[in-house]
Design a protein around this motif. Structure first.
Motif, PDB file in Angstrom:
ATOM      1  N   ARG A 228       1.531   8.519  -1.979  1.00 37.79           N
ATOM      2  CA  ARG A 228       2.393   8.946  -3.093  1.00 37.79           C
ATOM      3  C   ARG A 228       3.693   8.175  -3.119  1.00 37.79           C
ATOM      4  N   ALA A 229       4.118   7.658  -1.957  1.00 36.57           N
ATOM      5  CA  ALA A 229       5.393   6.935  -1.882  1.00 36.57           C
ATOM      6  C   ALA A 229       5.258   5.475  -2.276  1.00 36.57           C
ATOM      7  N   LEU A 230       4.037   5.022  -2.596  1.00 39.16           N
ATOM      8  CA  LEU A 230       3.792   3.622  -2.906  1.00 39.16           C
ATOM      9  C   LEU A 230       3.777   3.351  -4.413  1.00 39.16           C
ATOM     10  N   THR A 231       4.081   2.107  -4.766  1.00 35.42           N
ATOM     11  CA  THR A 231       3.804   1.626  -6.112  1.00 35.42           C
ATOM     12  C   THR A 231       2.290   1.552  -6.287  1.00 35.42           C
ATOM     13  N   PRO A 232       1.789   1.421  -7.517  1.00 34.70           N
ATOM     14  CA  PRO A 232       0.331   1.415  -7.724  1.00 34.70           C
ATOM     15  C   PRO A 232      -0.422   0.377  -6.905  1.00 34.70           C
ATOM     16  N   THR A 233       0.224  -0.746  -6.592  1.00 31.52           N
ATOM     17  CA  THR A 233      -0.456  -1.785  -5.802  1.00 31.52           C
ATOM     18  C   THR A 233       0.255  -2.024  -4.469  1.00 31.52           C
ATOM     19  N   GLY A 234       0.947  -0.997  -3.982  1.00 32.80           N
ATOM     20  CA  GLY A 234       1.715  -1.139  -2.756  1.00 32.80           C
ATOM     21  C   GLY A 234       0.851  -1.186  -1.503  1.00 32.80           C
ATOM     22  N   THR A 235       1.514  -1.471  -0.377  1.00 35.69           N
ATOM     23  CA  THR A 235       0.841  -1.620   0.912  1.00 35.69           C
ATOM     24  C   THR A 235       1.300  -0.547   1.887  1.00 35.69           C
ATOM     25  N   LEU A 236       0.353   0.124   2.507  1.00 36.60           N
ATOM     26  CA  LEU A 236       0.628   1.107   3.548  1.00 36.60           C
ATOM     27  C   LEU A 236       0.248   0.501   4.889  1.00 36.60           C
ATOM     28  N   VAL A 237       1.233   0.396   5.799  1.00 41.51           N
ATOM     29  CA  VAL A 237       0.998  -0.139   7.139  1.00 41.51           C
ATOM     30  C   VAL A 237       1.036   1.015   8.127  1.00 41.51           C
ATOM     31  N   LEU A 238      -0.073   1.249   8.803  1.00 40.08           N
ATOM     32  CA  LEU A 238      -0.184   2.343   9.768  1.00 40.08           C
ATOM     33  C   LEU A 238      -0.047   1.787  11.178  1.00 40.08           C
ATOM     34  N   SER A 239       0.846   2.415  11.955  1.00 40.02           N
ATOM     35  CA  SER A 239       1.086   1.907  13.309  1.00 40.02           C
ATOM     36  C   SER A 239       1.214   3.040  14.311  1.00 40.02           C
ATOM     37  N   GLY A 240       0.208   3.900  14.367  1.00 41.27           N
ATOM     38  CA  GLY A 240       0.191   4.950  15.391  1.00 41.27           C
ATOM     39  C   GLY A 240       1.341   5.898  15.253  1.00 41.27           C
ATOM     40  N   GLY A 241       2.052   6.107  16.357  1.00 37.36           N
ATOM     41  CA  GLY A 241       3.224   6.970  16.339  1.00 37.36           C
ATOM     42  C   GLY A 241       2.979   8.296  17.022  1.00 37.36           C
ATOM     43  N   GLY A 242       3.930   9.202  16.829  1.00 35.91           N
ATOM     44  CA  GLY A 242       3.833  10.533  17.392  1.00 35.91           C
ATOM     45  C   GLY A 242       4.595  10.698  18.690  1.00 35.91           C
ATOM     46  N   ARG A 260      -8.811   3.126   7.396  1.00 33.72           N
ATOM     47  CA  ARG A 260      -9.785   2.037   7.321  1.00 33.72           C
ATOM     48  C   ARG A 260     -10.966   2.408   6.428  1.00 33.72           C
ATOM     49  N   LEU A 261     -11.399   3.667   6.491  1.00 29.48           N
ATOM     50  CA  LEU A 261     -12.512   4.103   5.666  1.00 29.48           C
ATOM     51  C   LEU A 261     -12.148   4.144   4.188  1.00 29.48           C
ATOM     52  N   LEU A 262     -10.904   4.542   3.903  1.00 31.68           N
ATOM     53  CA  LEU A 262     -10.476   4.689   2.520  1.00 31.68           C
ATOM     54  C   LEU A 262     -10.118   3.358   1.864  1.00 31.68           C
ATOM     55  N   ALA A 263      -9.650   2.406   2.656  1.00 31.60           N
ATOM     56  CA  ALA A 263      -9.078   1.158   2.128  1.00 31.60           C
ATOM     57  C   ALA A 263      -9.951   0.447   1.090  1.00 31.60           C
ATOM     58  N   PRO A 264     -11.266   0.338   1.259  1.00 30.50           N
ATOM     59  CA  PRO A 264     -12.063  -0.420   0.271  1.00 30.50           C
ATOM     60  C   PRO A 264     -12.162   0.252  -1.098  1.00 30.50           C
ATOM     61  N   PHE A 265     -11.753   1.515  -1.203  1.00 28.43           N
ATOM     62  CA  PHE A 265     -12.008   2.277  -2.420  1.00 28.43           C
ATOM     63  C   PHE A 265     -10.756   2.588  -3.232  1.00 28.43           C
ATOM     64  N   VAL A 266      -9.605   2.080  -2.828  1.00 27.26           N
ATOM     65  CA  VAL A 266      -8.361   2.372  -3.542  1.00 27.26           C
ATOM     66  C   VAL A 266      -7.627   1.075  -3.855  1.00 27.26           C
ATOM     67  N   ARG A 267      -6.728   1.145  -4.855  1.00 29.26           N
ATOM     68  CA  ARG A 267      -5.953  -0.036  -5.238  1.00 29.26           C
ATOM     69  C   ARG A 267      -4.905  -0.384  -4.179  1.00 29.26           C
ATOM     70  N   HIS A 268      -4.397   0.637  -3.516  1.00 29.62           N
ATOM     71  CA  HIS A 268      -3.411   0.377  -2.471  1.00 29.62           C
ATOM     72  C   HIS A 268      -4.032  -0.449  -1.345  1.00 29.62           C
ATOM     73  N   ARG A 269      -3.222  -1.328  -0.746  1.00 35.71           N
ATOM     74  CA  ARG A 269      -3.636  -1.969   0.505  1.00 35.71           C
ATOM     75  C   ARG A 269      -3.307  -1.010   1.644  1.00 35.71           C
ATOM     76  N   ILE A 270      -4.301  -0.621   2.410  1.00 28.76           N
ATOM     77  CA  ILE A 270      -4.088   0.223   3.585  1.00 28.76           C
ATOM     78  C   ILE A 270      -4.499  -0.603   4.795  1.00 28.76           C
ATOM     79  N   VAL A 271      -3.533  -0.927   5.626  1.00 23.84           N
ATOM     80  CA  VAL A 271      -3.807  -1.803   6.765  1.00 23.84           C
ATOM     81  C   VAL A 271      -3.318  -1.141   8.045  1.00 23.84           C
TER      82      VAL A 271
END
Length: 327
Positions: A228-242, A260-271
């Motif tokens: 929700r915090a991304l632009t329509p073609t934005g990139t989400l970078v996941l780096s563990g945490g906690g 990783r499972l969701l990434a191929p099916f959405v406009r956002h880049r999820i890496v």
């Protein structure tokens, strides 16, 4: 030599100061007398064997690497026969990676994983750079592909990686939003953040502001909320945490796996970000530090024998920026 060793998974009390044999450098290694070493969330994850699924790689009953710690700064004492770029007497810093061993008076490290210490930094500051700095650098540049004018949000902006990521994002020409607690708002703003969100008062995932890159260093939000915090073609970078909350089976791995499972099916880049130390990244960090664009922030320092207290402080969500061990 003196070193902090561990033979079984558990709380900080499983770490003990012991006398062990000093390492001897192989042909492609350098022997470094350690002046300072930095803590990372990685250290308590290995110490506790958390998440438990990670023990398949780290060791079933205890970590394979007996001496804890991976970030260090110090002076070269000796070099192997094939070493060409490093000489005895050089001030260096580096990241040992999964081999660990930095919480000790001496450490052997491959020549490819050390670099000259930034001339303007103390050993304590230099030790605070490698893993956190490489994570920030890879997350923003290699993976996030941040460009001048991008809007970047850093969730966990007051942590070890976050404080460096805020500065690096500004170096890249981005407009930066940092997310942190009330206590750390002034710190994050002082590092150059254009906007600061106090997560105890506001939810950045419901803010009207949208970002080209969201760099998540905490792992406390769902993929839906982060997107929700991304632009329509934005990139989400996941780096563990906690932080440590009594142990888990898979921890932030679940969020990363879902991404990783969701990434191929959405406009956002999820890496997802997987870091590995390298001389090239260390050289880049040194260049930024020596030109004043990047300054590590140190919360507290502890002597070697107080590593258990230092890790307890770090893993309990009290620390901000970096905690460093002086040796």
């Amino acid at each position: 030599m003196k070193a902090i060793v561990q033979d079984r998974y558990g709380p900080p009390e499983t770490l003990t100061l012991a006398d062990v044999d000093a390492p001897v450098p192989a042909a492609d290694e350098v022997l470094v007398r350690v002046g300072a070493a930095a803590l990372n969330a990685y250290d308590w994850h290995v110490m506790r064997g958390d998440p438990r699924m990670a023990r398949l790689a780290m060791g079933r009953s205890g970590p394979r690497a007996r001496i804890r710690g991976r970030d260090f700064a110090g002076r070269v004492e000796a070099v192997g026969a094939h070493v060409r770029q490093v000489r005895p007497g050089d001030a260096v810093f580096g990241d040992l990676g999964d081999t660990n061993g930095a919480f000790a008076e001496y450490v052997c490290v491959p020549e490819t994983l050390v670099a000259p210490k930034p001339a303007n930094l103390t050993p304590q500051q230099a030790a605070a750079l490698p893993l956190a700095g490489i994570t920030a650098l890879m997350g923003l540049c290699d993976v996030g592909q941040v460009q001048p004018g991008h809007r970047v949000l850093i969730n966990g902006a007051s942590g070890g990686v976050g404080t460096l990521a805020v500065q690096l994002a500004k170096v890249l020409g981005a407009t930066v939003t940092g997310v942190c607690s009330t206590h750390n708002v002034d710190l994050v703003r002082s590092l150059g953040a254009d906007h600061v969100v106090d997560y105890t008062r506001d939810d950045f995932t419901h803010d009207a502001r949208r970002h080209d890159v969201v760099f998540d260093l905490v792992g406390n939000r769902s993929l839906t909320a982060l997107r929700r915090a991304l632009t329509p073609t934005g990139t989400l970078v996941l780096s563990g945490g906690g932080v440590y909350r009594g142990g888990s089976l898979i921890g932030p791995i679940w969020l990363i796996a879902r991404g990783r499972l969701l990434a191929p099916f959405v406009r956002h880049r999820i890496v997802t970000l997987t870091t590995a130390p390298s001389r090239q990244h260390l050289d880049t960090l040194r260049a930024h530090a020596e030109t004043g664009r990047l300054t590590p922030v140190i919360d507290r320092t502890y002597p070697l024998h107080e590593v258990p207290q230092a890790i307890r402080y770090l893993e309990g969500e009290h620390a901000r920026a970096k905690v460093v061990i002086t040796i």
